[in-house]
Design an enzyme around this catalytic site. Structure first.
Site, mmCIF file in Angstrom:
data_model
loop_
_atom_site.group_PDB
_atom_site.id
_atom_site.type_symbol
_atom_site.label_atom_id
_atom_site.label_comp_id
_atom_site.label_asym_id
_atom_site.label_seq_id
_atom_site.Cartn_x
_atom_site.Cartn_y
_atom_site.Cartn_z
ATOM 1 N N THR A 193 0.812 -1.220 0.000
ATOM 2 C CA THR A 193 0.000 0.000 0.000
ATOM 3 C C THR A 193 0.841 1.264 0.000
ATOM 4 O O THR A 193 0.325 2.347 -0.292
ATOM 5 C CB THR A 193 -0.874 0.053 1.270
ATOM 6 O OG1 THR A 193 0.007 -0.004 2.404
ATOM 7 C CG2 THR A 193 -1.851 -1.118 1.328
ATOM 8 N N HIS A 245 6.642 27.834 4.175
ATOM 9 C CA HIS A 245 6.859 26.382 4.113
ATOM 10 C C HIS A 245 8.073 25.988 4.943
ATOM 11 O O HIS A 245 8.070 24.953 5.618
ATOM 12 C CB HIS A 245 7.013 25.943 2.662
ATOM 13 C CG HIS A 245 5.756 26.125 1.851
ATOM 14 N ND1 HIS A 245 4.528 25.695 2.290
ATOM 15 C CD2 HIS A 245 5.551 26.710 0.647
ATOM 16 C CE1 HIS A 245 3.613 25.996 1.396
ATOM 17 N NE2 HIS A 245 4.201 26.625 0.380
HETATM 18 C C1 RB5 Z 1 2.418 -6.984 3.046
HETATM 19 O O1 RB5 Z 1 1.478 -7.984 2.838
HETATM 20 C C2 RB5 Z 1 1.730 -5.658 3.240
HETATM 21 O O2 RB5 Z 1 1.138 -5.611 4.495
HETATM 22 C C3 RB5 Z 1 2.733 -4.513 3.069
HETATM 23 O O3 RB5 Z 1 3.310 -4.590 1.810
HETATM 24 C C4 RB5 Z 1 2.162 -3.126 3.188
HETATM 25 O O4 RB5 Z 1 1.059 -2.947 2.378
HETATM 26 C C5 RB5 Z 1 1.963 -2.613 4.546
HETATM 27 O O5 RB5 Z 1 1.575 -1.450 4.777
#
Ligand code: RB5
Length: 142
Positions: free
Chosen positions: A66, A133
């Protein structure tokens, strides 16, 4: 020198980003992982963050599934301003406003075409240097 690192969830996108860096003549150091075997993103995020914080690398790119976990980990290191971006507007704004020194990407969130545009925007947008900033960044450091 650009520090780059991913966990298994970001490994495939990291390969694309590395190819982009090579094509553009940009040197990088890859802090792992080196295949899609499951691994722990905090360890990779910490290594990339330290390389940027100690000045051995100018900027960093971290990638997990993510982009969230590895950006949280990188931001624990003093001096690091890691920004998770899913579009070019935020990549530009975080350079201009936050002087972000690490870009975080989600390998399961953005496709390679968009990701490379985000990388390009992040690496080629300077910090605005505007007083307001700078003042806000100093407050983050404090
Ligand atoms: C791994 O499965 C996943 O949890 C990691 O890549 C990430 O998305 C965590 O924030």
């Amino acid at each position: 020198m650009i520090a780059i690192g991913s966990d298994h969830g970001g490994f495939a996108l990291k390969q694309e980003v590395k190819a982009y860096l090579e094509k553009n003549g940009l040197e990088y150091k890859d802090f792992g992982c080196y295949d899609e075997t499951s691994c722990d993103y905090p360890e990779i995020g910490r290594m990339v963050a330290h390389a940027v914080a100690d000045g051995s690398c100018e900027k960093g790119i971290v990638i997990c599934g993510t982009g969230i976990g590895i950006s949280i980990a990188a931001n624990k290191v003093k001096g690091i301003r890691a920004a998770l971006c899913t579009d070019c507007f935020t990549a530009q704004a975080t350079r201009e406003h936050n002087d972000a020194n690490i870009l975080a990407l989600g390998g399961r969130v953005v496709g390679p075409g968009l990701a490379l545009k985000i990388v390009d925007t992040f690496l080629n947008t300077p910090f605005s240097g505007e007083e307001r900033h700078m003042r806000r960044i100093e407050k983050i450091e404090e």
